[in-house]
Write a protein that holds these residues in place. Structure first.
Motif, PDB file in Angstrom:
ATOM      1  N   GLN A  91      41.996  57.388  40.839  1.00  0.00           N
ATOM      2  CA  GLN A  91      43.385  57.824  40.778  1.00  0.00           C
ATOM      3  C   GLN A  91      43.508  59.159  40.041  1.00  0.00           C
ATOM      4  O   GLN A  91      44.269  60.046  40.452  1.00  0.00           O
ATOM      5  CB  GLN A  91      44.253  56.749  40.101  1.00  0.00           C
ATOM      6  CG  GLN A  91      45.750  57.028  40.195  1.00  0.00           C
ATOM      7  CD  GLN A  91      46.217  57.149  41.635  1.00  0.00           C
ATOM      8  OE1 GLN A  91      45.931  56.298  42.472  1.00  0.00           O
ATOM      9  NE2 GLN A  91      46.934  58.229  41.935  1.00  0.00           N
ATOM     10  N   LYS A 136      36.495  51.086  48.673  1.00  0.00           N
ATOM     11  CA  LYS A 136      37.594  50.911  47.718  1.00  0.00           C
ATOM     12  C   LYS A 136      37.737  49.458  47.271  1.00  0.00           C
ATOM     13  O   LYS A 136      38.052  49.176  46.118  1.00  0.00           O
ATOM     14  CB  LYS A 136      38.911  51.385  48.353  1.00  0.00           C
ATOM     15  CG  LYS A 136      39.065  52.888  48.404  1.00  0.00           C
ATOM     16  CD  LYS A 136      40.509  53.284  48.695  1.00  0.00           C
ATOM     17  CE  LYS A 136      40.978  52.776  50.037  1.00  0.00           C
ATOM     18  NZ  LYS A 136      42.339  53.299  50.354  1.00  0.00           N
ATOM     19  N   LEU A 163      35.599  48.448  44.186  1.00  0.00           N
ATOM     20  CA  LEU A 163      35.647  49.244  42.962  1.00  0.00           C
ATOM     21  C   LEU A 163      36.219  48.422  41.807  1.00  0.00           C
ATOM     22  O   LEU A 163      37.152  47.639  41.982  1.00  0.00           O
ATOM     23  CB  LEU A 163      36.513  50.491  43.179  1.00  0.00           C
ATOM     24  CG  LEU A 163      35.978  51.532  44.167  1.00  0.00           C
ATOM     25  CD1 LEU A 163      36.955  52.700  44.276  1.00  0.00           C
ATOM     26  CD2 LEU A 163      34.601  52.025  43.747  1.00  0.00           C
ATOM     27  N   GLN A 182      36.876  52.096  37.542  1.00  0.00           N
ATOM     28  CA  GLN A 182      36.504  53.030  38.600  1.00  0.00           C
ATOM     29  C   GLN A 182      37.725  53.437  39.419  1.00  0.00           C
ATOM     30  O   GLN A 182      37.853  54.595  39.823  1.00  0.00           O
ATOM     31  CB  GLN A 182      35.437  52.406  39.499  1.00  0.00           C
ATOM     32  CG  GLN A 182      34.085  52.256  38.801  1.00  0.00           C
ATOM     33  CD  GLN A 182      33.089  51.445  39.625  1.00  0.00           C
ATOM     34  OE1 GLN A 182      33.479  50.590  40.419  1.00  0.00           O
ATOM     35  NE2 GLN A 182      31.805  51.696  39.422  1.00  0.00           N
ATOM     36  N   ARG A 183      38.611  52.478  39.642  1.00  0.00           N
ATOM     37  CA  ARG A 183      39.839  52.805  40.362  1.00  0.00           C
ATOM     38  C   ARG A 183      40.687  53.782  39.568  1.00  0.00           C
ATOM     39  O   ARG A 183      41.375  54.640  40.132  1.00  0.00           O
ATOM     40  CB  ARG A 183      40.625  51.531  40.664  1.00  0.00           C
ATOM     41  CG  ARG A 183      39.932  50.614  41.675  1.00  0.00           C
ATOM     42  CD  ARG A 183      40.768  49.400  42.001  1.00  0.00           C
ATOM     43  NE  ARG A 183      40.076  48.528  42.935  1.00  0.00           N
ATOM     44  CZ  ARG A 183      40.571  47.385  43.399  1.00  0.00           C
ATOM     45  NH1 ARG A 183      41.793  46.996  43.009  1.00  0.00           N
ATOM     46  NH2 ARG A 183      39.872  46.648  44.242  1.00  0.00           N
ATOM     47  N   LYS A 184      40.632  53.642  38.264  1.00  0.00           N
ATOM     48  CA  LYS A 184      41.369  54.565  37.401  1.00  0.00           C
ATOM     49  C   LYS A 184      40.817  55.984  37.557  1.00  0.00           C
ATOM     50  O   LYS A 184      41.577  56.959  37.637  1.00  0.00           O
ATOM     51  CB  LYS A 184      41.262  54.105  35.940  1.00  0.00           C
ATOM     52  CG  LYS A 184      42.018  54.999  34.964  1.00  0.00           C
ATOM     53  CD  LYS A 184      41.859  54.498  33.540  1.00  0.00           C
ATOM     54  CE  LYS A 184      42.584  55.434  32.567  1.00  0.00           C
ATOM     55  NZ  LYS A 184      42.403  54.994  31.167  1.00  0.00           N
TER      56      LYS A 184
END
Length: 586
Positions: free
Chosen positions: A573, A561, A564, A568-570
């Motif tokens: 989520q 994590k 990222l 990518q975090r979006k």
């Protein structure tokens, strides 16, 4: 005490009537009466005999032979331990103290099972079964419960010669619970039971799809290879399906039966069983003695020879060739492919074309039948397949480095369009890369040989599993001669090939493999992170429960994590939100 008196009272009325007109007894009758009374006394002395289902019959027999009611009451009451009633009482106490009913039931069942497993006597079981003169009521009742069915399966495996247990297994199978018979030893004891379990396993293999294909196939192989009788019976069943309708194999599933039959044969061969006579006989090969002689010689020795190949070449290049199905033997085809695509192979230039012809003929020729009569032979693709095998063979035999292969890729990709060439190239790539000298010629961490696998994956969906197996093997291999950075780059290239496989629909097996690598902590975390980042660029809803269970633990890892990117975090989520909305995660 009231319980015993009530039971005895029922029989005392009949006994009184009998005493009103006492029969004339001779010495023999008196001796017989004493013997029966002694036998009944022994039964009454056994613990909790009043709970036995035969209690009324025993008391009746005892009174008919002059037994005294008071003696019955005395023996039954003295030997009454009330074990069952005590268990019920203790169970009620536990429930009253707050233990869940289900837990109490499981506790009692497990203890009872352990006692039965420990003290089971197959001879006594057979004698009780014989005395009943039919299917006991208690037996039909207990097989309705899965707990006792599982226990009976274990007992049947421990006591294969017990008639009562063998009958019970058949009774369970006839009652529709054959899917629960997972023990090969139990299933193979009776032909009726084996047939149902074997059929269930094949249906499961078809319905579960590719994700569970390996496990289901292993179950079928274990059943079929239990013994010589199960092997032969299974192969006869599968071959009868194949022969039922040769012309419509894709619609009636004959090709699936053929595939399973070949896998069973290969597995049996791997256990050093000589299955050649069976496989040839089931394929009607003995009807063509010259073909049989050549194939039997090569398959038995597991090696090709020029004499037999020449014989087959003459037969199949004639105007009236034998059926092509005779040489579509998986082991024979494997030997032909290895003849051309093993790096160490040195084909005889004088006879190479004969081997080439037979390989192309077996993999491309199609025959049209009207009933049992062959009406035509389609050889449209024979010549072009021969040429493609020859081109691929020439390129592979030169053993070029990755950089030198670039100029031949176009020709090789055209040849790979033919399945037989694709399998050969796949075999060649495997043997080339695992060779210790490979990285002396190829210092690049992303060799062209691996990139070639993408073309096979793209062109031949049925070879996805073969490619994945090879990638799995290469990823797990330790190349100690390579620098650590080059090793990581090489494995990253393998992961990229796996990702390409996922893009072509081979998702769960790849994801399960990387998930296992992460759990075992034997893989550099940067490789797992690379895999996750690439997957996040590809995925989108909807997601299956299986996909979520395998992928979410990877994106929850702190080492992944942290690195990222924002986009990518979006995606992560959005992935989590979708899973929560659809109850795929808590």
């Amino acid at each position: 005490m009231l319980l015993f008196k009530f039971i005895i009272l029922k029989f005392c009325i009949k006994k009184k009537k009998m005493e009103e007109e006492p029969p004339v007894k001779d010495i023999k009758m008196e001796s017989n009466d004493e013997r029966v009374q002694d036998e009944c006394h022994e039964l009454f002395k056994s613990g909790d005999y009043i709970m036995e289902p035969t209690i009324f019959d025993t008391i009746k027999s005892y009174f008919m032979h002059g037994g005294e009611p008071s003696r019955v009451v005395e023996l039954l009451s003295e030997n009454y331990s009330a074990i069952a009633q005590t268990v019920n009482l203790m169970a009620e106490w536990l429930i009253g103290l707050g233990t869940p009913v289900q837990d109490v039931q499981v506790m009692v069942e497990n203890h009872l099972k352990s006692l039965i497993m420990k003290n089971f006597d197959p001879k006594k079981a057979d004698s009780i079964f014989t005395m009943e003169g039919g299917v006991p009521q208690w037996l039909t009742e207990i097989i309705e419960h899965s707990v006792w069915r599982k226990m009976l399966f274990k007992l049947a495996e421990m006591h294969p010669s017990c008639l009562m247990l063998n009958f019970t297994v058949k009774l369970i199978s006839d009652s529709g619970f054959e899917k629960e018979i997972s023990s090969v030893a139990v299933a193979s004891q009776q032909v009726e039971v084996f047939s149902k379990v074997f059929k269930t396993s094949i249906v499961k293999f078809i319905e579960d799809g590719i994700e569970l294909q390996d496990n289901n196939l292993d179950e079928i192989i274990a059943l079929a290879c239990r013994g010589e009788h199960t092997y032969l019976y299974s192969q006869i069943l599968l071959n009868s399906i194949c022969d039922r309708n040769k012309q419509d194999c894709h619609n009636n599933g004959s090709f699936i039966a053929k595939r399973i039959s070949q896998e069973i044969d290969l597995a049996a061969r791997g256990k050093n069983y000589n299955t050649t006579p069976y496989s040839l006989a089931l394929n009607d090969t003995p009807m063509y003695p010259r073909v049989y002689s050549s194939l039997d010689s090569m398959l038995t020795k597991n090696a090709l020879n020029t004499s037999d190949i020449t014989n087959l070449f003459k037969l199949y290049s004639s105007d009236g060739p034998p059926p092509v199905s005779l040489i579509r033997n998986s082991r024979f085809l494997d030997m032909l492919i290895n003849y051309f695509f093993e790096p160490t192979a040195k084909p005889n230039p004088e006879h190479k074309d004969k081997y080439l012809f037979l390989l192309a003929y077996a993999t491309t020729v199609c025959e049209i039948y009207s009933g049992e009569e062959r009406v035509s032979i389609l050889k449209d693709s024979l010549e072009i397949t021969q040429n493609s095998i020859h081109i691929a063979y020439n390129i592979c035999q030169e053993n070029k480095a990755s950089s030198d292969l670039l100029g031949d890729l176009s020709e090789l990709f055209k040849a790979i369009a033919h399945p037989v060439v694709a399998i050969g190239v796949l075999r060649w790539v495997e043997l080339i890369i695992v060779d210790p000298s490979y990285f002396k010629l190829n210092t690049d961490g992303s060799p062209i040989h691996l990139i070639m696998l993408d073309e096979i994956v793209h062109t031949h969906p049925l070879m996805h599993k073969r490619v994945f197996t090879l990638l799995n093997k290469l990823f797990s291999t330790s190349f100690t001669d390579l620098d650590n950075l080059i090793q990581i780059q090489f494995k990253k290239t393998i992961i990229d090939r796996m990702i390409f496989l996922m893009g072509k629909g081979y998702v769960i097996p790849v994801l399960a493999f990387l998930n296992r690598c992460w759990k075992d902590q034997d893989t550099d975390i940067s490789l797992i992170r690379h895999f996750v980042m690439e997957i996040l660029e590809m995925i989108g809803p909807p997601y299956s429960q299986k996909f979520v269970s395998l992928f979410k633990p990877l994106i929850d890892n702190d080492y992944i994590k942290t690195f990222l990117k924002a986009d990518q975090r979006k995606v992560v989520q959005e992935f989590v939100d979708y899973c929560k909305e659809n109850n795929l995660i808590d």
